[in-house]
Enzyme design. Structure first.
Site, short mmCIF file in Angstrom:
data_model
loop_
_atom_site.label_atom_id
_atom_site.label_comp_id
_atom_site.label_asym_id
_atom_site.label_seq_id
_atom_site.Cartn_x
_atom_site.Cartn_y
_atom_site.Cartn_z
N ALA A 29 0.85 -1.20 0.00
CA ALA A 29 0.00 0.00 0.00
C ALA A 29 0.87 1.24 0.00
O ALA A 29 2.09 1.16 -0.14
CB ALA A 29 -0.93 -0.01 1.21
N ASN A 30 0.27 2.41 0.11
CA ASN A 30 1.02 3.67 0.22
C ASN A 30 0.36 4.58 1.25
O ASN A 30 -0.68 4.24 1.80
CB ASN A 30 1.14 4.33 -1.16
CG ASN A 30 -0.21 4.72 -1.72
OD1 ASN A 30 -0.90 5.58 -1.19
ND2 ASN A 30 -0.63 4.04 -2.79
N ARG A 31 0.96 5.74 1.48
CA ARG A 31 0.55 6.59 2.59
C ARG A 31 -0.52 7.62 2.25
O ARG A 31 -0.73 8.57 3.00
CB ARG A 31 1.76 7.32 3.17
CG ARG A 31 2.78 6.39 3.78
CD ARG A 31 3.87 7.18 4.45
NE ARG A 31 5.00 6.33 4.81
CZ ARG A 31 5.02 5.56 5.90
NH1 ARG A 31 3.99 5.57 6.72
NH2 ARG A 31 6.07 4.82 6.14
#
Ligand code: C5P
Length: 229
Positions: A29-31
């Site tokens: 995932a990413n932020r």
């Protein structure tokens, strides 16, 4: 009472990160917080647009008056976006993962006891923004993307506008010290085919309102021109 400027228009917004499964319990995932995309969906709905928000997992509540489709992966996001067509306006604010795990496992990956680590084979995800901009007869009248850049902001964003075939890019300065990532404010330029416009630093909510306003002005002008004999 004045008619809401986007009444009768349909808008699609993507927001948040995507989760790309490795196996049933793990993901990449990413932020992305989803703050900017959710604010844009809310602002478009306030101006009267029938708004569909396709969102990856975020902490943001569903905006008022917006139909929200919750998805996880980029491919699910693409499917939900295609199902939302036709729309007049598309704003792609999601941080879509560029890659997914090519063969996500149906079973939880196990340590094999030798101490060796598995190798993940990645595959390229579909580009949702570019796909919407190339949707032929179903192409939204106004397709808007985001570009997060740490250097040569305008040059890189203009390149992205051309490559993706969209109409506008909101170019976002995410260089260290810009305070953009995960924060509540944003420093952006609006890039169109006719040039770049610097917006003052403002909150993500204010950017959403200003963008929705600009969208309303543009979409109503185009409609009038289209109806001219
Ligand atoms: O190519 P890049 O990720 O920098 O482009 C960012 C823009 O493209 C954003 O508007 C993002 O929502 C959109 N995008 C997309 N699908 C992808 C990758 C990016 O819609 N697979």
């Amino acid at each position: 009472l004045r008619k809401a400027p986007l009444q009768g228009k349909r808008a699609l917004v993507t927001s948040g990160p995507t989760y790309e499964p490795i196996d049933p319990v793990r993901y990449i995932a990413n932020r992305s917080s989803g703050k900017q995309g959710h604010a844009i969906a809310a602002a478009l709905a306030r101006l009267g647009a029938e708004t569909i928000l396709v969102s990856g997992p975020t902490r943001e509540p569903d905006p008022l008056g917006v139909t929200v489709h919750h998805i996880e992966s980029a491919r699910e996001m693409l499917g939900a976006c295609e199902a939302a067509l036709p729309v007049d306006i598309a704003v792609c604010a999601a941080a879509v993962a560029d890659w997914r795990v090519a063969d996500a496992s149906d079973q939880k990956l196990k340590k094999d006891g030798s101490g060796s680590a598995p190798t993940l084979q990645l595959a390229t995800n579909p580009d949702i923004l570019a796909g919407l901009a190339a949707a032929g007869a179903k192409r939204p009248k106004l397709v808007i993307g985001f570009a997060a850049e740490t250097e040569k902001l305008i040059e890189h964003a203009q390149g992205k506008l051309a490559r993706k075939g969209c109409d506008w890019i909101i170019a976002n300065d995410v260089s260290s010290g810009s305070g953009t990532f995960g924060g509540d404010s944003n420093l952006v330029h609006l890039i169109t085919r006719s040039g770049a416009e610097a917006w003052p630093r403002m909150s993500k909510l204010e950017i959403a309102d200003r963008l929705a306003q600009r969208i309303a002005e543009t979409v109503s002008t185009t409609t009038h021109q289209a109806h001219r004999p």
